[in-house]
Design a protein around this motif. Structure first.
Motif, PDB file in Angstrom:
ATOM      1  N   ASN A 131      70.295  32.183  22.088  1.00  0.00           N
ATOM      2  CA  ASN A 131      70.090  32.331  20.638  1.00  0.00           C
ATOM      3  C   ASN A 131      71.225  31.699  19.850  1.00  0.00           C
ATOM      4  O   ASN A 131      70.994  31.050  18.813  1.00  0.00           O
ATOM      5  CB  ASN A 131      69.971  33.811  20.274  1.00  0.00           C
ATOM      6  CG  ASN A 131      68.654  34.412  20.723  1.00  0.00           C
ATOM      7  OD1 ASN A 131      67.686  33.688  20.941  1.00  0.00           O
ATOM      8  ND2 ASN A 131      68.609  35.725  20.869  1.00  0.00           N
ATOM      9  N   ASN A 135      70.891  28.747  17.228  1.00  0.00           N
ATOM     10  CA  ASN A 135      71.420  28.848  15.861  1.00  0.00           C
ATOM     11  C   ASN A 135      72.386  27.705  15.571  1.00  0.00           C
ATOM     12  O   ASN A 135      72.378  27.131  14.471  1.00  0.00           O
ATOM     13  CB  ASN A 135      72.132  30.187  15.667  1.00  0.00           C
ATOM     14  CG  ASN A 135      71.162  31.360  15.691  1.00  0.00           C
ATOM     15  OD1 ASN A 135      69.982  31.191  15.360  1.00  0.00           O
ATOM     16  ND2 ASN A 135      71.634  32.539  16.068  1.00  0.00           N
ATOM     17  N   ASP A 138      70.437  24.617  15.016  1.00  0.00           N
ATOM     18  CA  ASP A 138      69.861  24.608  13.669  1.00  0.00           C
ATOM     19  C   ASP A 138      70.923  24.275  12.627  1.00  0.00           C
ATOM     20  O   ASP A 138      70.665  23.528  11.673  1.00  0.00           O
ATOM     21  CB  ASP A 138      69.233  25.971  13.354  1.00  0.00           C
ATOM     22  CG  ASP A 138      67.994  26.236  14.194  1.00  0.00           C
ATOM     23  OD1 ASP A 138      67.406  25.256  14.697  1.00  0.00           O
ATOM     24  OD2 ASP A 138      67.621  27.413  14.345  1.00  0.00           O
ATOM     25  N   GLN A 139      72.119  24.844  12.816  1.00  0.00           N
ATOM     26  CA  GLN A 139      73.201  24.553  11.874  1.00  0.00           C
ATOM     27  C   GLN A 139      73.572  23.073  11.904  1.00  0.00           C
ATOM     28  O   GLN A 139      73.834  22.461  10.857  1.00  0.00           O
ATOM     29  CB  GLN A 139      74.419  25.416  12.196  1.00  0.00           C
ATOM     30  CG  GLN A 139      74.202  26.905  11.937  1.00  0.00           C
ATOM     31  CD  GLN A 139      75.399  27.735  12.362  1.00  0.00           C
ATOM     32  OE1 GLN A 139      76.434  27.200  12.780  1.00  0.00           O
ATOM     33  NE2 GLN A 139      75.273  29.050  12.273  1.00  0.00           N
TER      34      GLN A 139
END
Length: 278
Positions: A131, A135, A138-139
């Motif tokens: 996860n 994340n 995505d950042q």
């Protein structure tokens, strides 16, 4: 491995519950002893235990049914499931993660439960790492998009600034050309005025004198006639020079081909004829 901050549910009968609870405490995990499957499922939604050990037969449902219902809960995806039974349980749609032989001795129970806790802890760590990586990805994607947007904005600003500078430079060049044309036009007008006025007076007086000499009223010598003719020739020469200089100082252009322009000689001739007539 330290399991102090972990929680294990025991869903079993009063007969096996004390032994299961004691063994789990020896493994270092906190224990919650529960009697029914429905209560265990309701509490698990709030506490998210690391491991659920369910006995094969419960008062309200089977241990397999409880495990299947837990696995259908998205919030309990990280919870490890173990069935305490006489033989390895196999379901039609679901097979538990671990098996605890109900008739095994305490040592086997301890190492099996410890192994289940270790596996559950490793799965949770892997899930959290995955996860975090998602994340972070995505950042990074957001950062890349922001960088692309910022770069495009800077390129557009640079293009606009370049166009504005070019436009201002063109306007400044046009303004300077207009100022030069005004100065040249004023110089040409002053030149014509300062030279043509006395020149016209001299030329007119010489022409009048020549006409009088040609008449019978005045007796003049040939030298005097030649002098008057030289005055008229000189006046014409000065007038031509003034016209040439004026054309250089006050150019008039006309369209030629495309953006090319040429000197309009007819316009100059018309201007100078009008000036001479004045």
């Amino acid at each position: 491995m330290d399991f102090v901050n972990t929680l294990t549910y025991i869903v079993a009968s009063n007969k096996d519950k004390p032994r299961l609870k004691r063994t789990c405490c020896c493994c270092g995990t906190a224990v919650q002893a529960i009697e029914t499957g429905a209560t265990a499922l309701s509490m698990a939604r709030m506490e998210h235990p690391l491991l659920i050990i369910a006995q094969e037969v419960l008062p309200d449902m089977s241990g397999m049914e409880l495990c299947e219902r837990v696995r259908q809960e998205p919030s309990l995806a990280e919870t490890r499931l173990m069935i305490a039974a006489s033989k390895p349980p196999v379901g039609v749609h679901f097979t538990p993660d671990e098996w605890l032989p109900i008739n095994a001795d305490d040592d086997e129970w301890q190492w099996r439960i410890t192994a289940a806790l270790r596996t559950a802890h490793a799965y949770n760590a892997l899930h959290h790492t995955t996860n975090e990586n998602l994340n972070l990805h995505d950042q990074l994607d957001n950062s890349d998009r922001q960088l692309i947007d910022a770069t495009a904005e800077l390129v557009e600003m640079a293009a606009q600034l370049h166009a504005e500078i070019a436009r201002n430079a063109q306007l400044e060049q046009e303004r300077l050309q207009m100022v030069r044309r005004d100065v040249i036009a004023q110089a040409a007008a002053a030149l014509r005025h300062e030279i043509n006025n006395p020149l016209f007076a001299i030329s007119g007086s010489a022409q009048s004198l020549a006409r009088r000499m040609d008449s019978s009223n005045i007796d003049s010598s040939e030298d005097a006639r030649n002098a008057v003719r030289r005055i008229l020739v000189g006046a014409d020469r000065i007038s031509e020079v003034v016209q040439t200089i004026s054309s250089m100082l006050d150019p008039v252009s006309t369209g030629y081909i495309g953006d090319t322009r040429m000197l309009d000689l007819r316009a100059h001739q018309s201007i100078h004829r009008n000036a001479a007539a004045d």
